[in-house]
Design an enzyme around this catalytic site. Structure first.
Site, PDB file in Angstrom:
ATOM      1  N   CYS A 113       0.804  -1.224   0.000  1.00 16.02           N
ATOM      2  CA  CYS A 113       0.000   0.000   0.000  1.00 16.02           C
ATOM      3  C   CYS A 113       0.837   1.274   0.000  1.00 16.02           C
ATOM      4  CB  CYS A 113      -0.950  -0.007   1.192  1.00 16.02           C
ATOM      5  SG  CYS A 113      -2.078  -1.413   1.177  1.00 16.02           S
ATOM      6  N   GLY A 116      -6.482 -10.458  -1.015  1.00 13.41           N
ATOM      7  CA  GLY A 116      -6.006 -11.823  -0.817  1.00 13.41           C
ATOM      8  C   GLY A 116      -4.737 -12.073  -1.612  1.00 13.41           C
ATOM      9  N   CYS A 135     -11.731   1.011   4.575  1.00 17.55           N
ATOM     10  CA  CYS A 135     -11.764   1.603   3.243  1.00 17.55           C
ATOM     11  C   CYS A 135     -12.186   0.545   2.223  1.00 17.55           C
ATOM     12  CB  CYS A 135     -10.406   2.203   2.881  1.00 17.55           C
ATOM     13  SG  CYS A 135      -9.129   0.982   2.517  1.00 17.55           S
TER      14      CYS A 135
END
Length: 394
Positions: free
Chosen positions: A82, A118, A214
């Site tokens: 991220c 995942g 989110c």
């Protein structure tokens, strides 16, 4: 590396739900063209490009930029979970600061699927093996998706140590929605109240509701980074400078502290922020606006403490006093943050750059933080990496 580095141009497309927008090459090309137009230069003037995405095949960065042009420049594909977008920015800044290049593009995009994150490669060891084991040991609850266990567990640790109320996390999400209502590029622009967040479907009883997380998001954002000499030669405005930047990864405390806050990057964020403050010769009290990594409302709360916006255990009071919004100490996530703007993983760090650049230029319209001069960006990826960037209005 002491050459000044400026944000010459930024671009960002509206973030959308999976399946609602264009494919990644078109999204990325659109954001790139916007950034180039904002800088007032052509793609042929870009000397290097760092392109970030998490879910995509190798050289997807080339495919994206080939939509804009084929100039033969080095294109480096970046994947750092991220924190991918800000890692691309980190590399672009390094290239300019070191004098290796004068004009560099940082681009981030993500074409996501619906549902929880995942693993894609299930036939080899996961990079999260140690993190998953720590989560299993400290949290349990195998029936809950891992991302929720990670950040919900971190929020729970704060609740257990400081008596933090679940409603405080709901206040964070409600604040995000109020900010996003003024952001035409945000995916979720409907204002929700604290009560609506509390009454949303329960993901983990007493720990998290659905609106505290989110959503999967598609989108793209880009920034053109350049040197002072390049800006002068090409008539580019030098109103936003990257004053300091730091990138950190995990240390032994991530696993040895036996604290879910450490597992999800509290120590990485704290170390990166301290390096930035020290390099800039300022403290967190000098900040006017912050875009931080609120993938869950829980992470926004603990990040206030990691970044020094308040003292240890002070986040709940910080929120309840309204010090995280307009009229308070420091406006956090005026864009709506990941909670409301959306979180297309590879694009997030550059979307934060887009927002803060406009804040410092004074062009954020209804979201404008009055008189903003110093802006901090915090972008975190588990596995792990954290990038903290300080921008200043020149």
């Amino acid at each position: 590396m002491n050459q000044d580095v400026y944000v010459a141009g930024v671009g960002m497309i509206p973030f959308t739900k999976p399946g609602a927008g264009e494919a990644y090459p078109q999204m990325a090309a659109q954001a790139t063209r916007q950034a180039l137009a904002d800088a007032g230069i052509g793609y042929e003037q870009v000397q290097q490009a760092y392109v970030g995405y998490v879910y995509g095949d190798s050289t997807a960065g080339q495919h994206a930029l080939y939509e804009v042009g084929l100039s033969g420049i080095p294109i480096v594909n970046v994947n750092n979970n991220c924190s991918t977008g800000s890692t691309a920015l980190f590399l672009a800044r390094q290239a300019v600061a070191s004098g290796t290049a004068d004009c560099v593009l940082a681009l981030g995009f993500e074409q996501m699927r619906p549902g929880a994150l995942g693993a894609v490669f299930n036939d080899r060891p996961s990079p999260f093996e140690r993190f998953d084991q720590a989560c299993a040991d400290l949290v349990g609850h195998d029936e809950i998706p891992l991302a929720l266990r990670y950040f919900g567990g971190a929020g729970l640790a704060h609740m257990q140590q400081y008596g933090t109320q679940l409603s405080t996390f709901a206040k964070v999400r409600a604040k995000a929605s109020r900010h996003a209502a003024n952001n035409p590029l945000a995916m979720l622009r409907k204002v929700v109240t604290e009560e609506e967040v509390m009454n949303a479907p329960v993901m983990w009883p007493g720990v998290m509701t659905r609106l505290m997380a989110c959503p999967p998001t598609c989108g793209a954002a880009a920034a053109v980074i350049c040197s002072s000499a390049f800006a002068e030669r090409h008539g580019i405005q030098r109103s936003v400078r990257i004053r300091a930047q730091a990138m950190t990864t995990d240390r032994p405390a991530t696993f040895e502290a036996r604290d879910m806050r450490e597992v999800v990057g509290f120590g990485m964020a704290q170390a990166a922020a301290r390096q930035v403050y020290e390099a800039a010769g300022i403290g967190p009290d000098a900040l006017d606006v912050v875009e931080l990594h609120d993938c869950f409302a829980q992470n926004e709360l603990i990040s206030y403490e990691a970044l020094g916006l308040c003292g240890p255990g002070g986040a709940e009071q910080f929120i309840c006093d309204g010090d995280n919004s307009y009229g308070g100490k420091v406006v956090t996530n005026p864009s709506g943050g990941l909670l409301s703007k959306g979180h297309p993983l590879g694009a997030t760090g550059l979307a934060q750059c887009y927002e803060l650049t406009h804040q410092l230029r004074g062009t954020a319209e209804q979201r404008q933080v009055e008189g903003a001069r110093l802006a901090l960006q915090h972008n975190l990826g588990l596995g792990g990496a954290c990038v903290v960037t300080l921008y200043e209005r020149v």
